[in-house]
Design a protein around this motif. Structure first.
Motif, PDB file in Angstrom:
ATOM      1  N   LEU B  99       0.854  -1.194   0.000  1.00 28.86           N
ATOM      2  CA  LEU B  99       0.000   0.000   0.000  1.00 28.86           C
ATOM      3  C   LEU B  99       0.888   1.241   0.000  1.00 28.86           C
ATOM      4  CD1 LEU B  99      -2.739  -0.889   2.640  1.00 28.86           C
ATOM      5  CD2 LEU B  99      -3.125  -0.415   0.225  1.00 28.86           C
ATOM      6  N   PRO B 100       0.428   2.351  -0.622  1.00 27.18           N
ATOM      7  CA  PRO B 100       1.263   3.564  -0.656  1.00 27.18           C
ATOM      8  C   PRO B 100       1.488   4.133   0.741  1.00 27.18           C
ATOM      9  CG  PRO B 100      -0.662   3.774  -2.115  1.00 27.18           C
ATOM     10  CD  PRO B 100      -0.848   2.508  -1.346  1.00 27.18           C
ATOM     11  N   GLY B 101       2.637   4.721   0.947  1.00 30.05           N
ATOM     12  CA  GLY B 101       2.985   5.309   2.234  1.00 30.05           C
ATOM     13  C   GLY B 101       2.409   6.710   2.388  1.00 30.05           C
ATOM     14  N   ARG B 102       2.584   7.248   3.591  1.00 25.57           N
ATOM     15  CA  ARG B 102       2.136   8.619   3.851  1.00 25.57           C
ATOM     16  C   ARG B 102       3.275   9.561   3.451  1.00 25.57           C
ATOM     17  NH1 ARG B 102       0.452   5.719   8.306  1.00 25.57           N
ATOM     18  NH2 ARG B 102      -1.800   5.522   8.422  1.00 25.57           N
ATOM     19  N   ALA B 103       3.064  10.238   2.325  1.00 28.00           N
ATOM     20  CA  ALA B 103       4.157  11.054   1.803  1.00 28.00           C
ATOM     21  C   ALA B 103       4.180  12.402   2.501  1.00 28.00           C
ATOM     22  CB  ALA B 103       3.976  11.253   0.307  1.00 28.00           C
ATOM     23  N   PRO B 104       5.339  12.851   2.994  1.00 30.92           N
ATOM     24  CA  PRO B 104       5.414  14.221   3.484  1.00 30.92           C
ATOM     25  C   PRO B 104       5.260  15.162   2.280  1.00 30.92           C
ATOM     26  CG  PRO B 104       7.605  13.262   3.402  1.00 30.92           C
ATOM     27  CD  PRO B 104       6.648  12.175   2.992  1.00 30.92           C
ATOM     28  N   ALA B 105       4.539  16.241   2.454  1.00 30.34           N
ATOM     29  CA  ALA B 105       4.336  17.171   1.337  1.00 30.34           C
ATOM     30  C   ALA B 105       5.555  18.074   1.232  1.00 30.34           C
ATOM     31  CB  ALA B 105       3.078  17.986   1.568  1.00 30.34           C
ATOM     32  N   ILE B 106       6.494  17.693   0.378  1.00 27.85           N
ATOM     33  CA  ILE B 106       7.690  18.519   0.184  1.00 27.85           C
ATOM     34  C   ILE B 106       7.641  19.086  -1.219  1.00 27.85           C
ATOM     35  CG2 ILE B 106      10.213  18.518   0.106  1.00 27.85           C
ATOM     36  CD1 ILE B 106      10.141  16.238   2.110  1.00 27.85           C
TER      37      ILE B 106
END
Ligand SMILES: [Zn+2]
Lengths: 833, 347
Positions: B99-106
């Motif tokens: 499952l996709p990870g929680r991406a930090p919004a950079i």
């Protein structure tokens, strides 16, 4: 400059493969941008030597079954003539005349030959296949220029000169290679076949040949029959004239037409073609007058007089005033009755060579580059001639151009050449002589050469070199063809070029590192960019130029054109004014992106352009840097783990701005409600102030603006900040000692009137809490029935800590009481817990 | 039954009982039954006092050994139960690691910014420092001081946007190159040596196409001093190219023309897209033009406040957009100023 290889080879032997030649010249500063092959191997359409052959059309007969077709018997060297079916209209006049007394020469293509389709739009290749045409087998053809790729002409078949050798592959007869050079302003001498050949000769050591220049001066002397008066010797340092009488105007020979075409010029008639041919060949623009249309055959070089007019070759009539000379009066070649031509730029219609011309007066002159440049710019007609004059033509060239042109005229158009040449040369060429030392070469180029070696490098280029001071220096005199040589640095370049740029060694600077300096402005930009990217914004760079319409879409009140710097020559109305704000272009980008995605966060750092007050010392505008931010859409990317559907609002943007300012260590910024800025929602915008100075604005974009920009989001946020001021407010970071004693945490919930700003509540708490308050966090805001109309509850967490002791309960209770009383007294707040 | 035999029997019994204990409660119960203060082992050990004195030490040792054995057995059993319980918890906790990870919004920096930073870093190490200058310039700074007096034919190399000015005011234009910055940097340093980078936005009056923009960035560099020659120019540019395009990159220097340098040079690197074989991007030449350069023209040095007979210097210029286009294979320069996330989010 397009240079056919066959033409070049008349001037210099070339043994290198053409790619190597191109590379060699490129490395010597004459950049070859491309090699175009015509008919030869490697061309888009190579002419198969077995199948595309010169043929002799012996007889033309009517096709028995078709009125619009003829049959041509063609001898192509195979012994038996071959019958070709063709509809070429230019063969119809020869129809049914029996065997032609003088056969026509054409291009015969056999079955299987690859050609361009003459009927197709553009260049479509096809292979010739045999098929019966109206009952007669057709398995060969006579080719048009289009079918061979020579031109767009498909009106009739190509007729070759009578002396074209039957049976010779066309490839060997008309095949050629064109070298395309990008001639930079300092290489103007290479705007000619001769100039390119001279470079090749210098680089390869091959001798340079001059073309046929034989002229039979069989007419009466020119003296007294042609006169030249130069009234402006500074603008016309040299003017030569010759006369040829009894010429026959007609088409020029195929070889000349081909060369002109390959060089990029359109053949007109033999007289005009020779004029152009010689210009391309020797680099000397010239002008052919119909001598009978020059009054008294007296040419006068002078400036225009008030009220004079001239109709130029392109049939445009011009007022000959200063507007045509870019502020100077235009320079003219006149006869006693009036203007004949714009000197060096464009001929006049009245004295143009026509089909009826029999006497040609040939002008070859040298003009001042500036006046030519101004006239051709004003005329918006940069001709091949003016291009050469602007860059400076060899003063010593005109007699050569005269002889070459006369030789060709006499050979091709016939006529008797008057004896002698009028040569008016008021400002003779002053050769440039420079003394160059090996030391100077070492200082600039970095290589050690002896004076003799220097001379050996320069001589092949035509420089006269004498060793002087016992071989300590070289006295160099530049040839007249090198008007670009004016100083020692020019000679250093020639030496480096001839030595070979690639042979010159590599070194790293050995001198001491110059003094280094701080650059806070650049460092600020770096930090701001990193912080904002870290906060999740993407960096955009938009156009500095915008339109009043785009400005008005964001704020009609800003669209006062008088405040803006405007281009005098905009390319498009969308990019006409220098921006005073980054918001119009950045919001435009926001709107565009929202059509594609649900969440957009952008920032830009860029300059705005502000007119200075009149009378300012610096004519340039101020160019302060601005930081703009724009965002809209979902707070979180749509994802399986964050079902939060909320959209961003004012506080998302404010949080970013606050974080940015705090990371830059800027404190004490106040957010003052901004209720009357037409760009923003009147209840959701603020002006950032610090000690009365305005840092910028931040807010939700006004719905009207969103509508005008078609921003497809429920709320869009934007801010624009003064980056210069931000830079000035940055404080250095100071370390605070970390207390070894524990903290005490207190929560405080109060109810105050909704009109009391949160910032004021926080300030009040801080004021009464004193120095022991380490941090203050607002973690709940509530409005509703439980607190009553017009009120709201705010809940804070307070953390207390002393640097030198553990705080006891009594102390904390005392401070808390002070805060509570202060809140009640100052703000009328009540404490809930 | 002898005490020792009773002990052996108890030990066997206890170990067998431990085998049967299935959870932590049972283990606790077992512990109190056998090892507790009132447990079986303690009770049995009271019999030690009744033994003859000479047998007592040996028997005591045997009791201690038995206690140790049982304690160790208990520890093992506890550990095993914990492992089993954790294993169970793991099973319940298992996720789909695909499952996709929680991406930090950079966010991302503009490719031009990234290219500029690379250039600043490489040249910064060689002592070149950034100097900025105005974008709206006078004719004097954009042309005249750079050895292009009015009517100079080289002015054709730059199609220029002019800014409307009032009568009698000096001509203003949008700088066509960052070269005016050379004059500012020189005047601020003359007669001392200087190494400067001049970056910024420039403008050309040019129809916008996939290859040409009316607005673009440029970076120029200058180095001026008493012993700077063409060989230093070559060495510096090759070092720069090797940092950007890899050690040993093939380079080519060829004569060129700029009015503000003499000699002038065009600096090419071998096309890294086709390895020099020729392709569309390098116009089938096998080379990519990346820099224009030259020895600073004596007139420009003089205009900058230097004595061209004493000092010399070199200058070079490049286009970060073009370099980024080559690096990333971008085929249309118009994306750079589009503000389009589909473009910006690729770098
Ligand atoms: Zn390539």
């Amino acid at each position: 400059m397009r240079v056919p290889l066959s033409w070049l080879k008349e001037f210099v032997d070339i043994t290198l493969p053409v790619e190597d030649l191109a590379e060699r010249l490129t490395r010597a500063g004459l950049e070859c941008e491309g090699i175009e092959r015509i008919g030869v191997e490697g061309a888009d359409l190579p002419w198969d030597p077995e199948k595309i052959i010169i043929g002799s059309i012996l007889e033309v007969r009517q096709h028995p079954n078709a009125d619009r077709l003829v049959l041509a018997d063609v001898d192509y060297g195979a012994g038996v003539p071959h019958t070709v079916v063709t509809g070429a209209p230019n063969l119809f006049p020869y129809k049914d005349k029996g065997r032609l007394p003088k056969p026509l020469k054409g291009v015969f293509a056999r079955e299987g030959a690859e050609l361009y389709d003459g009927h197709a739009e553009g260049w479509v290749k096809m292979r010739l296949k045999g098929r019966p045409v109206r009952g007669i087998m057709s398995d060969a053809m006579l080719c048009s220029e289009k079918e061979l790729g020579l031109s767009e002409d498909h009106e009739g078949v190509l007729i070759l000169p009578d002396d074209a050798p039957v049976g010779m592959p066309l490839r060997d007869y008309l095949g050629d290679i064109v070298l395309k050079f990008d001639v930079l302003p300092n290489m103007a001498r290479c705007l000619s076949i001769l100039g390119v050949a001279r470079e090749i000769a210098a680089l390869t050591g091959a001798p340079l040949r001059m073309p046929e220049m034989t002229v039979v001066e069989d007419g009466p002397p020119i003296e007294g029959r042609v006169r030249v008066t130069i009234e402006e010797p500074d603008l016309c340092p040299r003017f030569t004239a010759t006369l040829i009488e009894g010429v026959a105007v007609g088409p020029s020979p195929l070889w000349m037409q081909r060369r002109l075409t390959m060089a990029g010029m359109r053949p007109i008639n033999n007289i005009v073609d020779i004029s152009n041919y010689v210009m391309l060949e020797l680099g000397g623009p010239n002008h052919m007058f119909d001598a009978d249309r020059v009054a008294d055959q007296h040419l006068i070089i002078r400036l225009a007089r008030p009220g004079e007019r001239l109709v130029t070759l392109d049939n445009k009539e011009h007022n000959l005033d200063a507007s045509l000379g870019g502020g100077m009066l235009p320079l003219l070649v006149c006869d006693p009755q009036g203007p004949l031509s714009l000197a060096g730029v464009m001929g006049g219609a009245s004295s143009e060579v026509s089909a009826a011309t029999t006497r040609v007066l040939l002008e070859v002159a040298v003009w001042d580059p500036t006046i030519i440049r101004r006239m051709s710019a004003a005329l918006r007609a940069r001709s091949e001639a003016s291009k050469r004059f602007e860059r400076g033509v060899d003063y010593e060239l005109p007699p050569l151009v005269q002889r070459r042109a006369l030789s060709l005229l006499q050979r091709i158009a016939g006529g008797r050449v008057a004896q002698g040449m009028v040569d008016n040369y008021p400002r003779p060429w002053q050769p440039v002589t420079l003394d160059l030392t090996p030391r100077e070469v070492r200082r600039i180029v970095g290589i050690s050469l002896s004076a003799a070696e220097i001379a050996d490098l320069l001589r092949p280029l035509g420089f006269a070199c004498d060793l002087i001071d016992d071989g300590a220096a070289v006295r160099v005199t530049a040839p007249s063809s090198r008007r670009d040589i004016t100083m020692l640095a020019d000679l250093c370049e020639e030496i480096a070029r001839m030595y070979g740029y690639d042979r010159i060694p590599l070194t790293l600077m050995a001198d001491a590192l110059p003094e280094q300096r701080n650059n806070p402005s650049l460092e600020l930009e770096l930090r701001v960019r990193d912080l904002l990217a870290g906060a999740g914004l993407d960096e955009a760079i938009t156009y500095s130029l915008t339109s009043m319409a785009a400005v008005a879409a964001v704020n009609p009140a800003d669209a006062d054109a008088s405040l803006y710097l405007r281009l005098a020559n905009p390319l498009t109305p969308e990019r006409e004014y220098l921006r005073r704000s980054l918001l119009p272009t950045l919001l435009e980008a926001l709107a565009q992106n929202l059509r594609e995605r649900e969440r957009v966060l952008l920032f830009e750092i860029g300059r705005v352009y502000l007119k200075r007050a009149p009378g300012s010392d610096d004519p340039r505008p101020e160019e302060p840097r601005r930081l703009a931010l724009a965002l809209a859409g979902r707070r979180y990317e749509r994802s399986w783990h964050t079902p939060d559907e909320t959209v961003m609002d004012f506080f998302d943007l404010k949080g970013i701005v606050e974080t940015l300012l705090s990371r830059l260590n800027i404190s004490g910024v106040q957010y003052v409600p901004l209720t009357d800025d037409p760009r923003f929602h009147p209840g959701r915008a603020a002006r950032l102030e610090r000690d009365g100075r305005v840092l910028g604005v931040i807010g939700e974009v006004h719905p009207d603006v969103c509508e005008r920009l078609e921003i497809a989001a429920p709320r869009a946020m934007a801010a624009e900040l003064d980056l210069e001021l931000i830079g000035a407010l940055v404080e250095p970071v100071r370390y605070r000692a970390i207390s070894r004693y524990p903290a005490t945490t207190q929560d405080l919930s109060l109810v105050a009137a909704i009109t009391v700003p949160a910032a004021q509540v926080a300030a009040t708490i801080r004021k009464y809490a004193g120095a022991l308050l380490e941090s203050l966090t607002l973690f709940d805001v509530y409005e509703g029935e439980q607190v009553g109309a017009g009120k709201r509850s705010l809940t804070y967490r307070l953390v207390f800590r002393a640097p030198d002791r553990t705080l006891n309960d009594a102390e904390i209770a005392k401070i808390r009481q002070k805060i509570v009383r202060g809140l009640e007294h100052d703000l009328g707040a009540t404490i809930r817990g | 039954m002898a005490l020792i035999d009773q002990l052996n029997q108890l030990e066997q019994e206890a170990l067998a009982a431990l085998e049967r204990a299935a959870d932590l409660t049972a283990l606790a119960e077992w512990k109190s039954t056998y090892l507790g203060k009132q447990g079986a082992l303690s009770r049995l050990s009271r019999g030690l006092g009744a033994l003859p004195a000479e047998e007592r030490p040996a028997a005591g040792a045997r009791f201690n050994a038995a206690r140790a054995t049982l304690e160790q057995a208990l520890e093992r059993a506890e550990a095993q139960l914990k492992r089993a319980a954790r294993q169970h918890a793991f099973e319940a906790d298992r996720v789909d690691v695909t499952l996709p990870g929680r991406a930090p919004a950079i966010g991302r920096l503009h490719p031009t910014t990234q290219m500029l930073r690379t250039i600043y870093n490489v040249l910064g190490e060689m002592g070149f420092q950034v100097w900025e200058s105005p974008e709206v310039e006078t004719d004097e700074f954009n042309f005249q001081l750079l050895n292009m007096p009015p009517d100079h034919p080289a002015r054709d190399m730059w199609d220029t946007f002019y800014v409307e000015t009032g009568p009698g005011e000096p001509t203003l234009l949008l700088r066509t190159h960052t070269s005016p910055g050379q004059i500012y940097a020189m005047r601020a340093n003359a007669p001392n040596p200087v190494r400067a980078i001049l970056p910024g936005k420039c403008y050309r009056y040019e129809q916008v196409t996939a290859r040409h923009e009316m607005q673009f960035f440029q970076v120029e560099g200058i180095a001026i001093g008493e012993q700077i020659s063409f060989t230093d120019l070559k060495g510096t540019l090759v070092a720069f190219a090797e940092r950007l395009y890899g050690k040993g990159v093939k380079t080519r220097f060829r004569p060129s023309y700029f009015p503000f340098t003499e000699p002038s040079v065009e600096f090419d690197i071998e096309c890294f897209l086709c390895g020099g074989a020729g392709c569309r991007v390098c116009k089938h030449s096998g080379w990519l033009e990346i820099l224009g350069a030259g020895m600073i023209h004596p007139t420009v040095l003089r205009n900058g406040g230097y004595d061209p007979e004493k000092v010399s210097g070199f200058a070079f210029g490049m286009g970060p957009e073009r370099m980024a286009m080559l690096r990333y294979g971008i085929d249309d320069i118009r994306w750079f100023f589009s503000g389009d996330e589909r473009f910006l989010q690729q770098f």
